[in-house]
Scaffold this motif. Structure first.
Motif, mmCIF file in Angstrom:
data_model
loop_
_atom_site.group_PDB
_atom_site.id
_atom_site.type_symbol
_atom_site.label_atom_id
_atom_site.label_comp_id
_atom_site.label_asym_id
_atom_site.label_seq_id
_atom_site.Cartn_x
_atom_site.Cartn_y
_atom_site.Cartn_z
ATOM 1 N N ASN A 76 0.811 -1.214 0.000
ATOM 2 C CA ASN A 76 0.000 0.000 0.000
ATOM 3 C C ASN A 76 0.844 1.263 0.000
ATOM 4 O OD1 ASN A 76 -2.576 1.409 0.290
ATOM 5 N ND2 ASN A 76 -1.876 1.894 2.352
ATOM 6 N N THR A 77 2.115 1.148 0.371
ATOM 7 C CA THR A 77 2.988 2.312 0.474
ATOM 8 C C THR A 77 3.546 2.775 -0.864
ATOM 9 O OG1 THR A 77 4.806 0.791 0.914
ATOM 10 C CG2 THR A 77 3.704 1.750 2.827
ATOM 11 N N PHE A 78 3.391 1.986 -1.908
ATOM 12 C CA PHE A 78 4.019 2.319 -3.187
ATOM 13 C C PHE A 78 3.151 3.189 -4.097
ATOM 14 C CE2 PHE A 78 6.762 -1.823 -3.329
ATOM 15 C CZ PHE A 78 7.591 -1.300 -2.352
ATOM 16 N N ARG A 79 1.819 3.120 -3.952
ATOM 17 C CA ARG A 79 0.932 3.777 -4.911
ATOM 18 C C ARG A 79 -0.246 4.399 -4.173
ATOM 19 N NH1 ARG A 79 2.227 -1.263 -5.832
ATOM 20 N NH2 ARG A 79 3.569 -1.805 -7.616
ATOM 21 N N HIS A 80 -0.711 5.539 -4.649
ATOM 22 C CA HIS A 80 -1.912 6.143 -4.088
ATOM 23 C C HIS A 80 -3.082 5.181 -4.314
ATOM 24 C CE1 HIS A 80 -5.300 8.864 -3.515
ATOM 25 N NE2 HIS A 80 -4.459 9.727 -2.958
ATOM 26 N N PRO A 81 -3.967 5.003 -3.328
ATOM 27 C CA PRO A 81 -5.045 4.016 -3.485
ATOM 28 C C PRO A 81 -5.983 4.285 -4.660
ATOM 29 C CG PRO A 81 -5.345 5.337 -1.501
ATOM 30 C CD PRO A 81 -3.960 5.599 -1.987
ATOM 31 N N GLU A 127 -3.255 2.460 9.699
ATOM 32 C CA GLU A 127 -4.251 3.493 9.412
ATOM 33 C C GLU A 127 -4.337 3.769 7.912
ATOM 34 O OE1 GLU A 127 -3.092 6.975 11.491
ATOM 35 O OE2 GLU A 127 -3.987 6.379 13.406
ATOM 36 N N ARG A 128 -3.175 3.887 7.287
ATOM 37 C CA ARG A 128 -3.158 4.174 5.851
ATOM 38 C C ARG A 128 -3.781 3.033 5.052
ATOM 39 N NH1 ARG A 128 2.956 5.555 4.685
ATOM 40 N NH2 ARG A 128 2.177 5.845 2.548
ATOM 41 N N LEU A 129 -3.513 1.794 5.479
ATOM 42 C CA LEU A 129 -4.095 0.652 4.779
ATOM 43 C C LEU A 129 -5.617 0.652 4.922
ATOM 44 C CD1 LEU A 129 -3.810 -1.963 3.183
ATOM 45 C CD2 LEU A 129 -3.404 -3.164 5.344
ATOM 46 N N GLY A 130 -6.115 0.964 6.115
ATOM 47 C CA GLY A 130 -7.558 1.018 6.304
ATOM 48 C C GLY A 130 -8.206 2.061 5.411
ATOM 49 N N GLU A 131 -7.612 3.253 5.326
ATOM 50 C CA GLU A 131 -8.162 4.293 4.456
ATOM 51 C C GLU A 131 -8.078 3.875 2.986
ATOM 52 O OE1 GLU A 131 -6.690 8.212 5.130
ATOM 53 O OE2 GLU A 131 -7.125 8.179 7.286
ATOM 54 N N ALA A 132 -6.961 3.264 2.615
ATOM 55 C CA ALA A 132 -6.806 2.815 1.235
ATOM 56 C C ALA A 132 -7.867 1.788 0.867
ATOM 57 C CB ALA A 132 -5.412 2.234 1.027
ATOM 58 N N LEU A 133 -8.131 0.847 1.767
ATOM 59 C CA LEU A 133 -9.136 -0.174 1.488
ATOM 60 C C LEU A 133 -10.532 0.434 1.350
ATOM 61 C CD1 LEU A 133 -7.752 -2.963 3.795
ATOM 62 C CD2 LEU A 133 -8.284 -3.256 1.370
ATOM 63 N N GLU A 134 -10.834 1.460 2.122
ATOM 64 C CA GLU A 134 -12.124 2.138 1.988
ATOM 65 C C GLU A 134 -12.266 2.739 0.591
ATOM 66 O OE1 GLU A 134 -15.891 3.416 3.319
ATOM 67 O OE2 GLU A 134 -14.460 2.022 4.249
ATOM 68 N N ILE A 135 -11.207 3.371 0.108
ATOM 69 C CA ILE A 135 -11.227 3.975 -1.229
ATOM 70 C C ILE A 135 -11.276 2.905 -2.310
ATOM 71 C CG2 ILE A 135 -9.868 5.346 -2.867
ATOM 72 C CD1 ILE A 135 -8.757 6.863 -0.361
ATOM 73 N N ILE A 136 -10.412 1.909 -2.200
ATOM 74 C CA ILE A 136 -10.290 0.891 -3.249
ATOM 75 C C ILE A 136 -11.565 0.078 -3.378
ATOM 76 C CG2 ILE A 136 -9.089 -1.261 -3.859
ATOM 77 C CD1 ILE A 136 -6.555 0.091 -2.536
#
Length: 312
Positions: A76-81, A127-136
């Protein structure tokens, strides 16, 4: 008593022709899926060639017809979700719905430092992964996506065309951490990937996930269980040689070679898989001891897989 079988192939020091040949062997032999890693270079081996994960997956899907391809796991750290969701959706459409979507919070700090990418604490990455999953997952559902979070913000973002698979590619999340991982599995995952080192605790961990699903208002039966493990399989007369080779490549405790128990003749492997199917595992992703040689792929497909050909 059915199960799906995939092959994990770290693309380390392999040219594309060799990787494609292994993918075509998997497809010919009826494997469900082929899995890649997502790193900027092989961890600990920066001098060794390795392809970018999503470019490689796209090339393999373009040259196969039934094989599913995914990553264990996309970092998740490599690309914007938002970009990652668009990439995954596009690959899913272009492959006719054959993408599996694995994602994690990042695993190797050193490659982030070399590339100038942010790292952060485990809590921040969670936290970032949780937000990314919401978007994705929102974009996978075809909705125009808006989200205002601590780490990511999107506004009225469309995602067209929608994924070929209704609701998007299956989302795989691995790990057993009670604070960050299991709540994300309960909320977002289609498949929970159980690390090999945790297989001895599968009953308790399943209860913990069930509790998280109850909090999230989700039926835990809608989440499939998978395991990623080292497979050392050979006829009795060649087993010692295979074990030595496996330990050279996967002897680090992180691979869980001893805990996994996928070592032995086909009969022993059948028994071990059967135990885990009874415990609720329906998907198995294997590193083979010899990097997916045609001989080993054929042995497993001929002597093991047919015993689990019922509904997964």
């Amino acid at each position: 008593m059915g199960a799906e079988f995939g092959i994990y192939l770290p693309p380390v020091a392999l040219g594309f022709d060799a990787i494609l040949a292994k993918a075509l062997d998997c497809e010919r032999l009826g494997y469900h899926s082929l899995w890649l890693y997502d790193h900027l270079y092989p961890p600990g081996l920066p001098e060794v060639p390795s392809f970018e994960a999503w470019t490689l997956a796209t090339a393999l899907l373009a040259r196969t017809t039934t094989l599913r391809v995914g990553h264990l796991v996309t970092s998740n750290t490599f690309r914007h979700p938002a970009l990652l969701a668009k990439m995954a959706t596009s690959v899913d459409v272009l492959s006719g719905g054959r993408l599996e979507f694995g994602i994690g919070s990042g695993s190797h700090e050193e490659e982030h430092r070399r590339a100038g990418l942010g790292w952060g604490s485990s809590a921040e990455r969670g936290e970032r992964l949780g937000e990314a999953l919401e978007i994705i997952t929102g974009m996978f559902r075809g909705a125009t996506m808006s989200f205002d979070g601590k780490h990511f913000t999107v506004r009225d973002l469309p995602n067209l065309p929608a994924p070929a698979q209704p609701g998007g590619p299956p989302v795989h999340i691995g790990g057993v951490g009670p604070k960050y991982t299991l709540p994300l599995v309960a909320r977002y995952a289609d498949v929970w990937n159980v690390p090999t080192y945790a297989l001895g605790r599968i009953a308790g961990l399943s209860r913990a996930l069930d509790a998280e699903c109850e909090k999230a208002g989700r039926d835990p039966a809608t989440i499939r269980r998978s395991v990623e493990a080292v497979l050392t399989i050979a006829p009795e007369e060649r087993l010692d040689e295979a074990v030595r080779r496996a330990r050279r490549h996967y002897g680090d405790p992180g691979y869980g070679m001893e805990e996994g128990g996928f070592t032995g003749t086909p009969r022993r492997i059948i028994d071990r898989i059967g135990e885990l199917v009874e415990a609720g595992i329906s998907s198995f992703v294997f590193f083979t001891h010899d990097r997916a040689s045609a001989e080993t792929l054929e042995l497993f497909a001929r002597d093991v897989a047919p015993h689990f050909s019922g509904p997964a």
